[in-house]
Design a protein around this motif. Structure first.
Motif, PDB file in Angstrom:
ATOM      1  N   GLU A  30      -1.508   2.370   2.241  1.00 33.79           N
ATOM      2  CA  GLU A  30      -0.599   1.521   3.016  1.00 33.79           C
ATOM      3  C   GLU A  30      -0.396   0.176   2.323  1.00 33.79           C
ATOM      4  O   GLU A  30       0.720  -0.330   2.237  1.00 33.79           O
ATOM      5  CB  GLU A  30      -1.173   1.241   4.403  1.00 33.79           C
ATOM      6  N   GLN A  31      -1.485  -0.397   1.854  1.00 33.61           N
ATOM      7  CA  GLN A  31      -1.392  -1.709   1.210  1.00 33.61           C
ATOM      8  C   GLN A  31      -0.574  -1.653  -0.072  1.00 33.61           C
ATOM      9  O   GLN A  31       0.194  -2.563  -0.367  1.00 33.61           O
ATOM     10  CB  GLN A  31      -2.786  -2.257   0.908  1.00 33.61           C
ATOM     11  N   ARG A  32      -0.747  -0.599  -0.833  1.00 32.81           N
ATOM     12  CA  ARG A  32      -0.055  -0.501  -2.120  1.00 32.81           C
ATOM     13  C   ARG A  32       1.352   0.061  -2.016  1.00 32.81           C
ATOM     14  O   ARG A  32       2.251  -0.356  -2.724  1.00 32.81           O
ATOM     15  CB  ARG A  32      -0.854   0.368  -3.090  1.00 32.81           C
ATOM     16  N   LEU A  33       1.534   1.053  -1.128  1.00 31.86           N
ATOM     17  CA  LEU A  33       2.801   1.778  -1.084  1.00 31.86           C
ATOM     18  C   LEU A  33       3.649   1.466   0.141  1.00 31.86           C
ATOM     19  O   LEU A  33       4.809   1.840   0.203  1.00 31.86           O
ATOM     20  CB  LEU A  33       2.532   3.293  -1.128  1.00 31.86           C
ATOM     21  N   GLY A  34       3.049   0.799   1.133  1.00 35.29           N
ATOM     22  CA  GLY A  34       3.772   0.470   2.354  1.00 35.29           C
ATOM     23  C   GLY A  34       3.471   1.466   3.462  1.00 35.29           C
ATOM     24  O   GLY A  34       3.018   2.578   3.225  1.00 35.29           O
TER      25      GLY A  34
END
Length: 165
Positions: A64-68
Motif C-alpha cells: 500500500e505504501q509503495r504502490l497505493g
C-alpha cells in the motif's frame, strides 16, 4: 542476558526495493516481524495472530505504501465479496444480451453510453425491459443477469460476448 532478534530494516532505508523488503519479511521469524508490525500499524501484534498472518499484514501495508491503496469502487467490491454478496457484472462494449418475450426475440447490445435496442440507446436495462413488457421490471433480472426470487420466472437470457476478453 537474552539476545533480542534483529528487527527488519525500515522501509525508509535508501535504495531498498519493494522486492527486497518482501523477501526480508518472508525470511523473518515472528519475533523479527513484531517490531516491524508495530512500526507500520502503531499497535503491538495481537497474540491471536500467527506468524503467517502477521507477515501478510506487513506485506499488504508495504505494498500500500509503495504502490497505493485500492480505489474506492474496488475496495467496496472486495468488501461485498467478503460479505458473500455477488459482485456487479460489467459487460464490455459489444456484448449482446438475447431474451425472448412473448415469442419475439430481443437483442440488446452493450455500447459505451448504455444499451442499444431497436435502434435507440438506453441508459438502463430496466427501461428496455419496461418497453418490451409494458410493465416495470428489474432490467438485469429480466435479462437473466440476477437470480430470480419468484417461482414463475422468465427464462434466462443468452449472453453472447463478442468483445475481446
Amino acid at each position: 542476558m537474552a539476545v533480542r532478534p534483529d528487527p527488519i530494516p525500515a522501509a525508509q532505508a535508501a535504495g531498498t526495493s519493494l522486492e527486497e523488503e518482501l523477501a526480508a519479511v518472508a525470511a523473518s521469524s515472528l519475533d523479527q516481524l513484531r517490531p516491524r508490525f508495530r512500526a507500520l500499524f502503531r499497535v503491538p501484534v495481537p497474540d491471536c495472530l500467527s506468524r503467517d498472518m502477521v507477515a501478510r499484514l506487513i506485506v499488504h501495508r508495504l505494498q500500500e505504501q509503495r504502490l497505493g491503496k485500492l480505489d474506492r469502487s474496488l475496495a467496496e467490491q472486495v468488501d461485498r465479496l467478503g460479505r458473500g454478496q455477488e459482485s456487479r457484472r460489467r459487460f464490455k462494449a459489444g456484448t449482446v444480451l438475447v431474451r425472448e418475450h412473448d415469442g419475439v426475440m430481443h437483442e440488446v447490445m452493450v455500447v459505451p453510453d448504455g444499451f442499444l435496442w431497436n435502434g435507440g440507446t438506453f441508459a438502463s436495462l430496466s427501461i428496455i425491459a419496461k418497453r418490451i413488457t409494458g410493465t416495470s421490471w428489474n432490467g438485469p433480472r429480466f435479462f437473466g443477469l440476477r437470480p430470480v426470487l419468484k417461482k414463475h420466472a422468465p427464462e434466462a437470457a443468452v449472453v453472447v460476448d463478442d468483445a475481446d476478453a
